[in-house]
Design an enzyme around this catalytic site. Structure first.
Site, short mmCIF file in Angstrom:
data_model
loop_
_atom_site.label_atom_id
_atom_site.label_comp_id
_atom_site.label_asym_id
_atom_site.label_seq_id
_atom_site.Cartn_x
_atom_site.Cartn_y
_atom_site.Cartn_z
N ASP A 58 0.83 -1.21 0.00
CA ASP A 58 0.00 0.00 0.00
C ASP A 58 0.86 1.26 0.00
OD1 ASP A 58 -1.22 -2.37 1.62
OD2 ASP A 58 -2.94 -1.27 0.85
N ASP A 114 -1.64 -2.75 -3.92
CA ASP A 114 -1.96 -1.32 -3.91
C ASP A 114 -0.65 -0.57 -4.15
OD1 ASP A 114 -4.63 -1.68 -3.73
OD2 ASP A 114 -4.90 -0.70 -1.80
N TYR A 156 -1.46 4.52 -6.21
CA TYR A 156 -2.70 5.21 -5.83
C TYR A 156 -3.00 6.34 -6.79
CZ TYR A 156 -2.95 2.64 -1.51
OH TYR A 156 -3.09 1.62 -0.59
N HIS A 166 -3.15 -9.61 -1.36
CA HIS A 166 -3.35 -8.21 -0.96
C HIS A 166 -4.30 -8.11 0.24
CE1 HIS A 166 -3.79 -3.93 -1.05
NE2 HIS A 166 -5.09 -4.03 -1.18
N HIS A 187 -10.41 -2.32 7.51
CA HIS A 187 -11.21 -3.21 6.66
C HIS A 187 -11.61 -4.49 7.37
CE1 HIS A 187 -10.64 -0.80 3.07
NE2 HIS A 187 -9.34 -0.78 3.28
N HIS A 242 -3.48 -4.17 2.36
CA HIS A 242 -4.87 -3.69 2.33
C HIS A 242 -5.20 -2.80 3.52
CE1 HIS A 242 -8.76 -3.36 0.60
NE2 HIS A 242 -9.39 -4.03 1.54
N HIS A 261 -3.99 -0.34 6.21
CA HIS A 261 -2.78 0.50 6.23
C HIS A 261 -2.17 0.53 7.62
CE1 HIS A 261 -4.36 2.76 2.43
NE2 HIS A 261 -4.19 1.47 2.26
#
Ligand SMILES: *[C@@H]1O[C@H](CO)[C@@H](O)[C@H](O)[C@H]1NC(C)=O
Length: 333
Positions: free
Chosen positions: A51, A84, A87, A215, A224, A250, A252
């Site tokens: 990420d 990720d 971005y 991920h 999440h 995924h 952070h």
């Protein structure tokens, strides 16, 4: 007469076989297997980051700097990215300058000039998902090795990289974002083939350690949280095949979760840039949550035949958490 009929039959069979190999087999293709040699003493040192791609912002450059320092100290063999990568919406195409702005120009330390074995995250699927898989990127920066799902044989350990984004139901109905699903449809077939291939590869693996990378988290106390689709479809395969670690991004943050129902350690390294979300679901995890850090950082993994040492670092390179997993030694060894 009889002979000619037989010849025709065999010709037909041949044709059928050629058609089968050319058009049918690719959809059932085995996972591609890459090789990376271990060090001469059989050990392996790697860094894990997730990420991250924000053109240096949100402490991405600071984390990169510390990765360079720790990478040198540990003499790393390669880097794993949990996805990720770019971005907010992946890459626009193979010529998107974000590739260099967020990758090549950020991870500049000498110790990080090693292969980067990479999976894609949900944000990567929001752009041109095929661009990240393109060999054109390898011409720009030869460290970049990104595939949807693949196996990395590193002698004492075999890594199984899994494309987790197509598992998540929500992305199909999300109104705010579009996803580039080229190459992963029909979804049901794609996912069932992937699970079958993975299961077979895990069963056949003779490596001392089996590590699965995706991920999305299977288990996470972060923003999440758990991914129910992975708990339902992926986890049973990992449990049945003595997987040691599941590593994801995924969320952070940096985290380490154990559980009583299997020896699998769940490790999140998704803190490569924007972090500090402030919502932690620690209550769901009680004693299973060994470590949680709601800020930027990365993870290292040092593996020998007998032990795996997991270390989490913050943006200053300070060690936040360490954990040793011992490999069960068989009497014959
Ligand atoms: C960068 O890291 C420092 C130290 O952890 C933190 O206080 C700061 O909020 C971070 N900056 C951003 C933009 O996340």
């Amino acid at each position: 007469m009889v002979v000619s009929v037989m010849a025709n039959t065999s010709l037909l069979l041949h044709l059928a076989l050629i058609i089968f190999i050319a058009f049918v087999l690719p959809t059932f293709a085995d996972l591609l297997k890459l090789e990376h040699p271990a060090k001469s003493d059989g050990s392996l040192s790697i860094l894990v980051i997730g990420d991250w791609g924000r053109k240096g912002l949100y402490n991405q450059s600071e984390v990169a700097h510390q990765m360079g320092r720790v990478g040198k100290k540990l003499d790393i063999d390669f880097v794993i990215s949990t996805g990720d990568n770019f971005y907010e919406d992946g890459l626009k195409g193979v010529n998107d300058p974000a590739f260099e702005e967020s990758f090549t120009n950020i991870y500049t330390a000498k110790s990080l000039q090693k292969p980067w074995y990479t999976v894609m995250g949900n944000h990567d699927y929001r752009g041109d998902s095929k661009a990240q898989l393109s060999p054109v990127l390898r011409k720009i920066d030869n460290r970049w090795i990104c595939l949807r799902s693949f196996i990395l044989n590193a002698e004492i350990v075999e890594f199984f990289f899994v494309d987790t984004t197509p598992f998540v139901d929500n992305y199909l109905t999300e109104a705010d974002h579009t996803y580039d699903w080229r190459g992963v449809t029909p979804r049901k077939t794609y996912l069932s083939n992937l699970l079958k291939d993975l299961e077979l590869a895990l069963m056949e693996s003779t490596a001392s350690w089996k590590i699965v990378v995706g991920h999305h988290a299977i288990r996470s106390a972060g923003h999440h949280g758990d991914t129910p689709e992975l708990i339902e479809h992926l986890l049973p395969i990992l449990k049945a095949n003595e997987v040691d670690l599941y590593i994801n991004g995924h969320d952070h943050c940096l985290e380490h979760i154990s559980s009583k129902d299997s020896p699998i350690q769940y490790l999140t390294s998704g803190a490569g840039s924007k972090a500090w979300r402030g919502d932690v679901k620690i209550k769901n995890y009680h004693r299973d949550l060994k470590f949680f850090y709601d800020g930027q950082g990365f993870m290292s993994l040092q593996i020998t035949k007998t032990d795996a040492d997991i270390v989490f670092y913050d943006v200053f390179g300070k060690i936040l958490h360490t954990w040793r997993v011992a490999k069960r030694l068989y009497s014959a060894v």
